[in-house]
Scaffold this active site. Sequence first.
Site, short mmCIF file in Angstrom:
data_model
loop_
_atom_site.label_atom_id
_atom_site.label_comp_id
_atom_site.label_asym_id
_atom_site.label_seq_id
_atom_site.Cartn_x
_atom_site.Cartn_y
_atom_site.Cartn_z
N HIS A 47 0.87 -1.17 0.00
CA HIS A 47 0.00 0.00 0.00
C HIS A 47 0.92 1.23 0.00
O HIS A 47 2.00 1.20 0.57
CB HIS A 47 -0.81 -0.06 1.29
CG HIS A 47 -1.94 0.91 1.40
ND1 HIS A 47 -1.74 2.23 1.72
CD2 HIS A 47 -3.28 0.75 1.26
CE1 HIS A 47 -2.92 2.84 1.78
NE2 HIS A 47 -3.87 1.96 1.50
N ASP A 91 2.80 -4.57 8.20
CA ASP A 91 1.58 -3.80 8.02
C ASP A 91 0.41 -4.79 8.03
O ASP A 91 0.20 -5.51 7.05
CB ASP A 91 1.68 -3.03 6.69
CG ASP A 91 0.36 -2.38 6.29
OD1 ASP A 91 -0.66 -2.58 6.98
OD2 ASP A 91 0.35 -1.68 5.26
N GLN A 113 -4.65 -5.11 6.55
CA GLN A 113 -5.54 -5.94 5.75
C GLN A 113 -5.67 -7.36 6.32
O GLN A 113 -6.55 -8.11 5.93
CB GLN A 113 -5.01 -6.01 4.32
CG GLN A 113 -6.03 -6.27 3.27
CD GLN A 113 -7.17 -5.27 3.32
OE1 GLN A 113 -8.33 -5.67 3.45
NE2 GLN A 113 -6.88 -3.98 3.23
N LYS A 136 -10.86 -1.29 9.77
CA LYS A 136 -10.94 -2.43 8.85
C LYS A 136 -11.39 -3.68 9.59
O LYS A 136 -11.54 -4.74 9.00
CB LYS A 136 -9.60 -2.65 8.18
CG LYS A 136 -9.27 -1.47 7.27
CD LYS A 136 -8.29 -1.77 6.20
CE LYS A 136 -8.17 -0.57 5.28
NZ LYS A 136 -6.86 -0.47 4.66
N CYS A 186 -4.54 2.30 -3.90
CA CYS A 186 -3.35 2.81 -3.20
C CYS A 186 -2.16 1.87 -3.39
O CYS A 186 -1.33 1.72 -2.48
CB CYS A 186 -3.58 3.04 -1.72
SG CYS A 186 -4.81 4.29 -1.37
#
Length: 404
Positions: A121, A198, A201, A224, A362
């Site tokens: 991202h 990260d 997600q 999220k 993104c």
Amino acid sequence: MLDLKKIRADFPILKRQVNGKPLVYFDNAATSQTPQQVIDVIVDYYSNYNANIHRGVHTLSQEATDKYEAARHTIQKHFNAAHAHEIIYTSGTTHSINLVASGFSSLLQKGDEIIVSALEHHSNIVPWQMLCEKTGAILKVIPMNQDGELVMTEYDKLLNENTKLVFVNHISNALGTINPIEEIIEKAHQVGAAVLIDGAQACPHVKPDVQALDVDFYVASAHKMCGPTGVGMLYGKETWLNKLPPYQGGGEMIAEVSFTKTTYAGLPHKFEAGTPNICGGIAFGAAIDYMNAIGFDAIAKYEHELLEYATKALLEIEGLKIYGTAKNKTSVVSFNLEGIHPYDVGTILDKLGIAVRTGHHCAQPIMEYFKIPGTVRASFAFYNTKEEIDTLVSGVKKAKMMLS
Ligand SMILES: *Cc1c(COP(=O)(O)O)cnc(C)c1O
């Protein structure tokens, strides 16, 4: 087995109509919907104990502080961090990454190397590029293959004694690929590099164990995973958080201030300058409780069924190509219809009440790799159904007829 009827009743927004059609919400990778249990917590905060935390002796301030800190413990337990002070509240994944990247600007030197993946991202690319500009460090990229998987033999070649930091997403938001983060972390540690994962997600789908992973930094956003926007977290190993300088100066992050010298507060407050999103933090805890009550094993299993069902049905449409065919992936289907711009498909689907994302998500480097302007992305959550996927498939067929 999930009780879909009961689960769907928890989400008031799922009763909405869009353009005269029942809403089919397939933009979960951009943000998830919020269950009544979390909405209630938000309403309760503003109705009953809205107050600033940590400073007041009055009852409301004490209540707000207790709930905010209790939520930090919920987050700690969920991610299995060793200490609650290793959980830093942030405004989200982007803030968390910038906090770490900014801190590393005082730890890196010219010629040091940092490694990113081709699947990131923008929020896990740009802060590191800024860091390289500031420090003279060199950014290297783990390439991907046609399936949207990282080429791990190339990763091996990038690692050396100059590597200081590796940052990779756990799951790609654009393609759904689940990256082999265990291997990535272990190999980085062999050369003495720190790793930031990260997890923005991943957290809606899996329950990461930061101690088992032995990861140095893990970041996520509440919005999220059934929580509100504007709040997230940074997990950092205590030793690393002690090494990093504060990110912002202000109230809450100090021990003592005078005009000659200021000493900083200990963890986690050193990184939490200013009045935070108090209600958001408390609601983040409630969202984690909600998802755990449903159970991440059941969620993952059901979402995998949705993914297989959608993949099979969509591939029956002639001229439809799916991007991201990794063996290991979550419930994200990124696709295009031959000769048709993804934006046009998205517009027609919206007319039918179906919310998908169109564009580069993104993640422009991924689109560049496939030489496409973007994709249509349908991303499924545990509250979606196979009937909704049927609606999507007939919508895509309709879009194809209208646009070709
Ligand atoms: C959504 C997302 C981000 C950014 O999260 P924000 O909440 O917008 O800060 C970063 N990385 C991945 C993989 C994402 O999916």
